[in-house]
Design an enzyme around this catalytic site. Structure first.
Site, PDB file in Angstrom:
ATOM      1  N   ASN A 151     -13.075 -14.445  -1.676  1.00 20.87           N
ATOM      2  CA  ASN A 151     -13.658 -16.045  -1.030  1.00 20.87           C
ATOM      3  C   ASN A 151     -13.227 -16.979  -0.525  1.00 20.87           C
ATOM      4  O   ASN A 151     -14.003 -17.819  -0.396  1.00 20.87           O
ATOM      5  CB  ASN A 151     -13.131 -16.398  -3.179  1.00 20.87           C
ATOM      6  CG  ASN A 151     -12.043 -16.701  -3.714  1.00 20.87           C
ATOM      7  OD1 ASN A 151     -11.094 -15.968  -3.539  1.00 20.87           O
ATOM      8  ND2 ASN A 151     -11.705 -17.255  -4.386  1.00 20.87           N
ATOM      9  N   GLU A 249      -2.431 -13.395  -9.114  1.00 17.34           N
ATOM     10  CA  GLU A 249      -2.943 -15.261  -9.410  1.00 17.34           C
ATOM     11  C   GLU A 249      -4.490 -14.203 -10.244  1.00 17.34           C
ATOM     12  O   GLU A 249      -5.116 -14.126  -8.917  1.00 17.34           O
ATOM     13  CB  GLU A 249      -3.035 -16.086  -8.622  1.00 17.34           C
ATOM     14  CG  GLU A 249      -3.543 -17.059  -8.982  1.00 17.34           C
ATOM     15  CD  GLU A 249      -4.870 -17.290  -8.376  1.00 17.34           C
ATOM     16  OE1 GLU A 249      -5.742 -17.421 -10.050  1.00 17.34           O
ATOM     17  OE2 GLU A 249      -5.437 -17.836  -7.126  1.00 17.34           O
ATOM     18  N   CYS A 283     -11.728 -18.711  -8.805  1.00 20.02           N
ATOM     19  CA  CYS A 283     -11.006 -18.573  -9.797  1.00 20.02           C
ATOM     20  C   CYS A 283     -10.354 -19.047 -10.941  1.00 20.02           C
ATOM     21  O   CYS A 283     -10.754 -18.540 -12.300  1.00 20.02           O
ATOM     22  CB  CYS A 283      -9.742 -17.570  -9.363  1.00 20.02           C
ATOM     23  SG  CYS A 283      -9.014 -16.016  -8.672  1.00 20.02           S
ATOM     24  N   GLU A 459       2.536 -19.293  -7.899  1.00 16.63           N
ATOM     25  CA  GLU A 459       2.525 -19.811  -6.622  1.00 16.63           C
ATOM     26  C   GLU A 459       2.435 -21.671  -5.899  1.00 16.63           C
ATOM     27  O   GLU A 459       2.160 -21.942  -7.348  1.00 16.63           O
ATOM     28  CB  GLU A 459       0.953 -19.361  -6.163  1.00 16.63           C
ATOM     29  CG  GLU A 459       1.378 -18.113  -5.974  1.00 16.63           C
ATOM     30  CD  GLU A 459       0.297 -17.481  -5.057  1.00 16.63           C
ATOM     31  OE1 GLU A 459       0.278 -16.503  -4.559  1.00 16.63           O
ATOM     32  OE2 GLU A 459      -0.973 -17.547  -5.461  1.00 16.63           O
TER      33      GLU A 459
END
Length: 487
Positions: A151, A249, A283, A459
């Site tokens: 994405n 993630e 996400c 992150e």
């Protein structure tokens, strides 16, 4: 038609006879091909990453020298980012305005972490042991494997790469087989900017053929993965076999909680941003709208009025507001989930399947369902598309309960004019990132990561470089060691 080999040890490899087609989502036709990698290609990439870490120029650089190198990478990206735009759009269908916005700031993901590299140092420890001093020192893991999604492949790679390299690691990247072109061109660009050979390597292919081989390689010292919770579980299991750390993630089913006292226009802007930017392929997509019953009708009418004006079209056209979905399997999944929501009794206020009919490419327009209950698939599972589920609440406690009624916990939005309520509700929602009266902000200084099935580890943020470092304690005697066995 362009054909890409892997990028290993500072150069493209000769393309193999095994190919993966990249299909332009706006046209539904193949525009380039990537090499279909295998375990042998994974081994070659790990060989290069290990050499660069153990004996190449990267291994001999100080933190300040690594920082200079990352600043050179940032300078090159600031000059040349436009060269990467078309490849990403043709790979995944993201709109021109969004990709340009992301890529124009790619250099800004590297500069803060370059600065951090200049200041990695020993830290004194406080201990109560007589006659000794101790300190914490930091050292890189070694070769790090990064597995990135389709994405936003380059932006997400930058999040991982900048702090990992600032810490002194080397990397092997396995981009999504659906969208690898921009990553390959990026790797060539940063090598030309001065990143030594072998520090960043890219192997293209399928997860079970290349990704698994990379994670299980005995020289891999850490894994960072962004993708689905299903894929994340497989990566975590493979990393556990090797007893190496993994940062995951993963997906989300993020709630947007709107109280009756919220500014409705501001809330609508945030809802639009949360679910329809990137056509919902994010996400952190705010896919569950939990709105106080007293204002639901007014808010939904405002939302529909805005959505009806959004223009579907070619992602390369700057006027386009909604582009295609990224690939055919994903299009079929999103359509199936919309059909399932209808079958389960949700009220369809806007069916995006109609907007996509008769178009070449993989189009589904904005889709909005009302009367969605927590037992429905649309409430429980990630769509990763432009599909919004609406339900109502009456009390604050009910709003929090609904927000937390999910296996995921990546992000959440809270909309209210009462600052105390906003802070109070944010403390109770179980998600890694909470936005109050806005949505989707991101910055190198703020950490990203999820709870529950949305993954673990973080992150970005102030400790991003330390996430890619190992710590060790060094003890130094300052007085004679006493006889352990006195007479």
């Amino acid at each position: 038609m362009e054909q890409f080999g892997h990028f290993i040890d500072g150069a493209f490899t000769t393309p193999s006879n095994q190919w993966i087609d990249s299909v332009d989502p706006a046209a539904g036709t193949v525009w380039c091909r990537f090499s279909r990698g295998d375990a042998q290609d994974a081994t070659a990439a790990m060989d290069a990453a290990e050499r660069a870490f153990e004996s190449g120029p990267w291994s001999r650089m100080s933190g300040a020298e690594r920082a200079d190198c990352l600043d050179q990478v940032a300078d090159a990206l600031a000059r040349r980012w436009e060269e990467l735009v078309e490849a990403e759009i043709r790979d995944n269908g993201k709109r021109l305005t969004e990709v340009r916005g992301q890529f124009a700031g790619l250099d800004n993901w590297f500069r803060p972490f370059a600065e951090k590299a200049r200041h990695i140092s020993r830290e004194p420890q406080h201990n109560a042991v007589p006659g000794v001093q101790s300190e914490t020192t930091y050292l890189p893991f070694g070769p790090v494997v990064a597995i990135t999604p389709w994405n936003s492949p380059l932006m997400i790679l930058a999040w991982k790469m900048a702090p990992a390299l600032a810490a002194g690691n080397t990397m092997v990247v396995k981009p999504s087989e659906m969208a690898s072109a921009s990553t390959l061109l990026f790797a060539q660009m940063v090598h030309e900017a001065g990143l030594p050979a072998g520090v960043l390597n890219v192997v293209t292919g399928y997860g079970h053929e290349v990704g698994g081989a990379l994670v299980r390689d005995q020289r891999t010292r850490m894994v960072t993965f962004t993708g689905s919770d299903l894929g994340g579980g497989k990566v975590a299991a493979a990393a556990a076999e090797n007893v190496i750390p993994a940062t995951l993630e993963l997906g989300g089913k993020s709630p947007q909680v709107v109280f009756g006292d919220a500014d409705p226009d501001n809330a609508v802007n945030g809802i639009l941003s949360g679910i329809f930017l990137s056509n919902g392929q994010s996400c952190v997509a705010g896919s569950r709208l939990i709105v106080q019953a007293s204002v639901k009708d007014v808010l939904v009418q405002k939302l529909l009025a805005r959505v009806w004006t959004l223009q579907l079209g070619d992602p390369m056209d700057p006027e386009t507001q909604i582009g295609p979905l990224a690939n055919l399997p994903h299009l079929e999944k999103v359509r199936a989930m919309i059909a399932r929501a209808v079958d389960e009794g949700a009220t369809c206020l806007l069916d995006g399947r109609e907007a996509g009919r008769g178009r070449a490419g993989f189009y589904v327009g904005p889709t909005i369902f009302d009367d969605v209950t927590p037992t429905m698939q649309l409430w429980r599972e990630e769509v990763f598309g432009p599909v919004l589920a609406i339900t109502t609440f009456d009390t604050e406690a009910e709003a929090v309960q609904l927000a937390n009624d999910s296996a995921y916990g990546l992000a959440a939005g809270v909309w209210t004019s009462d600052s105390d309520r906003g802070a109070r509700v944010a403390r109770q929602i179980r998600a890694g990132t909470i936005y109050i009266n806005h949505y989707r902000s991101i910055d190198p200084g703020a950490s990203i990561g999820g709870l529950k099935r949305s993954g673990y580890g973080r992150e970005l943020g102030p400790d991003a470089v330390k996430h890619f470092l190992q710590t060790r304690s060094i003890w130094t005697g300052t007085a004679p060691v006493p006889d352990p066995f006195p007479a």
